[in-house]
Design an enzyme around this catalytic site. Structure first.
Site, short mmCIF file in Angstrom:
data_model
loop_
_atom_site.label_atom_id
_atom_site.label_comp_id
_atom_site.label_asym_id
_atom_site.label_seq_id
_atom_site.Cartn_x
_atom_site.Cartn_y
_atom_site.Cartn_z
N CYS A 67 11.26 -7.57 -5.18
CA CYS A 67 11.50 -8.10 -6.53
C CYS A 67 12.95 -7.88 -6.99
O CYS A 67 13.32 -8.29 -8.09
CB CYS A 67 10.52 -7.51 -7.53
SG CYS A 67 10.83 -5.80 -7.93
N ASP A 120 9.56 14.06 -11.54
CA ASP A 120 9.63 14.14 -10.07
C ASP A 120 10.53 15.32 -9.77
O ASP A 120 11.68 15.36 -10.21
CB ASP A 120 10.24 12.84 -9.52
CG ASP A 120 10.47 12.90 -8.02
OD1 ASP A 120 9.48 12.99 -7.27
OD2 ASP A 120 11.64 12.89 -7.59
N GLU A 159 3.63 15.76 -9.69
CA GLU A 159 2.97 15.57 -8.41
C GLU A 159 2.15 16.81 -8.05
O GLU A 159 2.42 17.90 -8.51
CB GLU A 159 4.00 15.27 -7.32
CG GLU A 159 5.08 16.31 -7.22
CD GLU A 159 6.37 15.72 -6.66
OE1 GLU A 159 6.40 15.48 -5.46
OE2 GLU A 159 7.31 15.53 -7.44
N CYS A 216 7.99 0.56 -4.93
CA CYS A 216 8.72 0.02 -6.09
C CYS A 216 7.85 0.18 -7.34
O CYS A 216 6.71 -0.26 -7.37
CB CYS A 216 9.03 -1.46 -5.84
SG CYS A 216 9.74 -2.27 -7.29
N ASP A 252 14.96 8.91 -7.76
CA ASP A 252 14.02 9.87 -8.36
C ASP A 252 13.39 9.33 -9.65
O ASP A 252 12.26 9.65 -9.97
CB ASP A 252 14.73 11.21 -8.64
CG ASP A 252 15.27 11.83 -7.36
OD1 ASP A 252 14.66 11.61 -6.29
OD2 ASP A 252 16.31 12.50 -7.41
N CYS A 287 14.56 -2.66 -4.24
CA CYS A 287 13.34 -3.32 -3.79
C CYS A 287 13.69 -4.64 -3.11
O CYS A 287 14.37 -5.49 -3.69
CB CYS A 287 12.40 -3.55 -4.96
SG CYS A 287 10.89 -4.40 -4.47
N CYS A 312 7.12 -3.60 -8.98
CA CYS A 312 6.18 -4.57 -8.42
C CYS A 312 5.09 -3.92 -7.57
O CYS A 312 4.13 -4.59 -7.17
CB CYS A 312 6.92 -5.64 -7.60
SG CYS A 312 7.58 -5.01 -6.04
ZN LIG Z 1 9.74 -4.44 -6.43
#
Ligand SMILES: [Zn+2]
Length: 246
Positions: A205, A44, A130, A182, A212, A202, A185
């Site tokens: 979860c 990233d 990316e 996230c 990053d 998150c 999850c």
């Molecule tokens: Zn999560």
């Protein structure tokens, strides 16, 4: 010549730079067969660090980066103060051109070494990044500085050309929401994470990860979706399942 030629020379171009004349020799090389993709890493790119990998490692921005920006401003300002066409103006213009050339050389050197490290030192044969072409370039977090602009373009070009030359794999994915999702999850954060917040927490979860690092993992997972069936994807799934079991 400081390097011996590889392949058949096809074309010679003469280029005039601030520091002198250069001959560019283009050679045709036979196609390198692709190796089996077994080990992947994603990166990233950012502004706080040059890049963060899906392993959580960070590469700092080179120190000359900011210095070059400062010098560029100084040389440009000095040029604007001189009478256009005068001898002093000519001299200053040459100074500015030399600065641009040196910065370009330093950038190429830094990027070349970095790409080599990601593929060869770390023994990865799949690199994922990316695709900035599909993101909103103007609002993009990366494109605030002229030197960084050129830098990302060069970095991605090198990733692609080293992959081509050495028979490795380079994939680019849509970066949309990679910093807002996230990686554990897959849920998207309800509130937009501002750039100042460096940790991704998150709310679904409970995963807490460097911002990053989380984005780099999402970039890797996106490429994995697009390349199901390849061995590195299978390895990745196994690693993730193992870490879930723990
Ligand atoms: Zn999560």
């Amino acid at each position: 010549m400081h390097r011996s030629l590889q392949g058949d020379p096809k074309e010679v171009t003469l280029v005039k730079k601030a520091s002198g004349w250069y001959a560019h020799i283009s050679c045709e090389l036979p196609d390198t067969p692709k190796v089996e993709p077994t080990d992947a890493i994603a990166v990233d790119v950012g502004t706080t660090h040059y890049l963060t990998t899906s392993e959580g490692e960070k590469e700092d921005n080179p120190r000359w980066y900011r210095q070059a920006e400062g010098l560029l401003r100084k040389h440009s300002k000095d040029l604007s103060r001189k009478k256009k066409g005068s001898q002093r103006w000519q001299k200053q213009k040459h100074k500015l051109a030399l600065h641009h050339e040196r910065t370009t050389n330093k950038r190429k050197d830094f990027i070349g070494k970095l790409v080599y490290k990601l593929y060869h030192h770390q023994k990865n044969n799949v690199l994922v990044a990316e695709d900035l072409r599909v993101s909103n370039m103007i609002q993009n977090k990366h494109l605030s500085k002229s030197i960084s602009d050129a830098s990302w373009v060069t970095f991605f070009e090198w990733c692609a050309s080293i992959a081509e030359r050495d028979g490795l794999h380079f994939h680019q994915v849509d970066p949309k929401n990679t910093s807002q999702t996230c990686s554990a999850c897959g849920q998207k954060s309800q509130k937009k994470l501002s750039l100042a917040i460096r940790t991704f927490n998150c709310q679904f979860c409970g995963t807490s990860l460097d911002r990053d690092h989380n984005a780099a993992l999402n970039i890797l997972l996106r490429a994995a979706c697009a390349h199901r069936g390849e061995r590195w994807v299978t390895n990745l799934t196994e690693t993730r399942n193992l870490s879930v079991d723990r």
